[in-house]
Design an enzyme around this catalytic site. Structure first.
Site, short mmCIF file in Angstrom:
data_model
loop_
_atom_site.label_atom_id
_atom_site.label_comp_id
_atom_site.label_asym_id
_atom_site.label_seq_id
_atom_site.Cartn_x
_atom_site.Cartn_y
_atom_site.Cartn_z
N LYS A 181 41.98 58.92 32.64
CA LYS A 181 43.35 58.62 32.26
C LYS A 181 43.37 57.25 31.60
CE LYS A 181 47.01 56.93 33.01
NZ LYS A 181 47.87 56.07 32.12
N GLU A 256 38.35 47.14 40.12
CA GLU A 256 38.06 45.88 39.42
C GLU A 256 39.39 45.35 38.97
OE1 GLU A 256 37.95 43.16 37.08
OE2 GLU A 256 37.21 44.53 35.55
N CYS A 289 39.93 39.76 32.11
CA CYS A 289 40.01 39.44 33.53
C CYS A 289 39.05 38.32 33.93
CB CYS A 289 39.72 40.68 34.36
SG CYS A 289 38.12 41.44 34.02
N GLU A 387 47.53 34.86 38.01
CA GLU A 387 46.90 35.31 36.76
C GLU A 387 47.96 35.49 35.68
OE1 GLU A 387 43.52 38.49 35.49
OE2 GLU A 387 45.21 39.30 36.62
#
Length: 483
Positions: A181, A256, A289, A387
Site C-alpha cells: 500500500k 521505521e 527521517c 520532528e
C-alpha cells in the site's frame, strides 16, 4: 476500463495491481505534483473489496511461491533489478513529478540505482544462505527457514521507490507474498514497480499493489487475520494505530518511524567537511527521517561554525527539482507545508532567531520553503524535541563531551547520530554512549545493504537490511531426529 496517467511522456497505470491484473475502483482520488500543483493522475481508491481481493490473491499464491526453488526466486529478483535499471530514467522522472525530489538525485547513483540494488543484493544474500544443523547427544537438529505468509507493506511518501525496495525485495526473497500500500501522496512509482514485477516473471498474486487512503484500505489490510507480517514506515501515531489493529491477530510488526537526530561537531573536527555535511541535512527539503536536524557544536567553535555555515548557504537554490541547478525542491503537500511553517513560526514567537531562512520562499501558495537554521532556543523547546520533517535545523552549543552526549540523547527518538572529530578514541567512546540505531563518524548517509537500519525509542521497532530483514520476513522450524 484501463486508466492511465501520462507523466513527461511516460504512461503509468492509475489502477490497482491484484493477482497479476489491473483492477479499477469506481472511486478515485487526485494526485497532484508538489512542483506546481498540477493534477498528475486520478488514482483508483481502494476499499474493502480491493483489500479482500489482494489478500485472497496473496494467500492463494503463497504456497507455490514459498516452495519456489531459491535459485528461481533469486533469478526473478535479479531480473527486477535489471529492469529497474533499464527503465531508470522513467522511474526518476515519475518520482520527481510525484514526490518533488531532485531529478539529479534520482538519476544519480544513490537514487533509482540504489533502489534497484536492493533486489540484486537480497537475491545474492538469498543464494548465500544455508539452513543450519546441529549434531549432539544422538540427535540431529535441522533448522529450516521459509516464508511467513502474506505480508502487508505500508510505504511512506518521502522516498517511495527506495523504501518500497527495502521492503519488497527481502519479503520476496524470503518467500512471502505481498500486498503493498503506497502513500496516497506518491502512488505512481509503485504502479511502475508492479509492471516491472510482471515482466520479470513474478507469478500472479505474489506482489499486489492496492492504492488508497491509509485510514480506509490501509486500516483494513493491517487488521486482517490472513496477514502474517506488517512493515510500516511513517509516523509514530500511525504506528500505534497499526500495532493496535495487529494485536488481536498477534501479527508481528516492523516499524521505521521518525527521528530528531543530532549532528555533533567537536572542536577538533574538519569544519569544511562538517559544514558541507550540515548542508546535506536539507536533502529532499529535509523530508528524511535520518537527517541530523539538531546541530550540536562545541562552544569554542560555535560562532565560527555558524558563520561558515551561513556563508556556505549563499547561493543555495530552492526551486523546480527538474532543473539541474536546483539544490532543494518543494515540500510534498500543503498539510506538510503548514506543519513545517507552524513549527518555525512558533519557535520564532518563543524567542528563537533565524540565522537564515525562517519562512516560505514566496507568498504564492507554492510548496517551496527556505532552508532555515534556528538558534537561541530553550533546551526543551518544541523545535528542539519534536520532528519537523522539513528544511529546518537548530544549532546549540556544548562545553563538554558529557554535555554533548546528554543533549544528543535528550529526545524520545533514537534513529541516527552523526559526529565529527579527529580523535578516533573519543569517536568510539561517544558512539558507544549515543542512543541511536546508526552512528556515522566523519561521514553521513552511507550503509552497506547487508547492515541493519532502524532506531530505538520512538524511532521504531526492529531493523531493516541484510539478515535482519530475512529474520523478520521468515518463519523458522527445527526438526529433531535421532542419528
Amino acid at each position: 476500463m484501463m486508466n492511465f496517467a501520462h507523466i513527461d511522456g511516460i504512461v503509468v497505470s492509475t489502477d490497482h495491481w491484484i493477482n497479476g491484473e489491473r483492477v479499477s475502483s469506481a472511486r478515485r482520488f487526485d494526485d497532484h505534483s508538489p512542483i506546481d500543483g498540477a493534477l498528475l493522475a486520478r488514482v483508483s481508491r481502494g476499499g474493502a473489496a480491493e483489500a479482500d481481493l489482494a489478500l485472497e490473491a496473496a494467500a492463494k499464491a503463497f504456497p507455490e511461491w514459498r516452495n519456489t526453488p531459491i535459485a528461481r526466486r533469486a533469478a526473478i529478483l535479479h531480473r527486477m533489478h535489471d529492469l529497474i535499471i533499464e527503465h531508470a530514467d522513467d522511474f526518476a522522472r515519475v518520482e520527481t513529478a510525484d514526490q518533488g525530489g531532485l531529478l539529479t538525485y534520482y538519476t544519480g547513483e544513490r537514487g533509482i540505482r540504489r533502489s534497484a540494488s536492493n533486489f540484486s543484493a537480497f537475491a545474492d544474500m538469498l543464494l548465500e544462505r544455508a539452513d543450519p544443523a546441529f549434531l549432539g547427544d544422538g540427535f540431529r537438529n535441522q533448522v529450516s527457514i521459509g516464508g511467513a505468509g502474506p505480508v502487508v507493506l505500508i510505504n511512506p511518501w518521502n522516498g517511495p521507490l527506495l523504501l518500497e525496495s527495502w521492503k519488497v525485495a527481502p519479503a520476496l526473497a524470503a518467500g512471502n507474498t505481498i500486498v503493498l500500500k503506497p502513500s496516497e501522496w506518491t502512488p505512481l512509482t509503485a504502479s511502475l514497480l508492479a509492471d516491472i514485477s510482471a515482466e520479470a516473471g513474478l507469478p500472479p498474486g505474489v506482489l499486489n499493489v492496492v492504492q488508497g487512503l491509509g485510514e480506509e484500505v490501509g486500516a483494513l489490510l493491517v487488521a486482517d487475520p490472513r496477514v502474517r507480517r506488517i512493515s510500516f514506515t511513517g509516523s509514530v501515531p500511525t504506528a500505534r494505530a497499526i500495532a493496535a489493529a495487529a494485536a488481536p491477530n498477534l501479527t508481528p510488526c516492523s516499524f521505521e518511524l521518525g527521528g530528531k537526530s543530532p549532528l555533533i561537531v567537536f572542536e577538533d573536527a574538519d569544519l569544511d567537511i562538517a559544514v558541507q555535511t550540515a548542508k546535506r541535512q536539507y536533502s529532499n527539503a529535509g523530508q528524511v527521517c535520518l537527517i541530523g536536524s539538531r546541530l550540536l557544536i562545541a562552544d569554542s567553535i560555535y560562532r565560527e561554525f555558524l558563520d561558515r555555515f551561513a556563508a556556505a548557504m549563499d547561493g543555495f537554490v530552492v526551486g523546480d527539482p527538474r532543473d539541474p541547478g536546483t539544490d532543494v525542491g518543494p515540500l510534498i503537500h500543503h498539510e506538510q507545508f503548514q506543519q513545517v511553517d507552524g513549527f518555525v513560526q512558533r519557535a520564532i514567537g518563543d524567542g528563537a532567531r533565524a540565522v537564515f531562512g525562517g519562512g516560505p520562499l514566496g507568498d504564492d501558495g507554492s510548496l517551496y520553503y527556505r532552508p532555515t537554521l534556528l538558534v537561541d532556543m530553550e533546551p526543551d523547546a518544541e523545535i528542539v524535541t519534536e520532528e519537523v520533517f522539513g528544511p529546518v535545523l537548530t544549532a546549540q552549543s556544548f562545553t563538554s563531551e558529557d554535555e554533548a552526549i546528554a543533549m544528543a540523547n535528550g529526545t524520545r527518538y533514537g534513529l541516527t547520530a552523526t559526529l565529527f572529530t579527529a580523535d578516533m578514541v573519543r569517536a568510539q567512546r561517544v558512539a558507544a554512549r549515543l542512543d541511536a540505531g546508526t552512528v556515522w563518524v566523519n561521514c553521513f548517509w552511507v550503509r552497506d545493504l547487508r547492515a541493519p537500519f532502524g532506531g530505538t525509542g520512538e524511532s521504531g521497532v526492529g531493523r531493516e537490511g541484510g539478515e535482519w530483514s530475512f529474520d523478520f520476513y521468515s518463519e523458522v522450524k527445527n526438526t529433531v531426529t535421532t542419528v
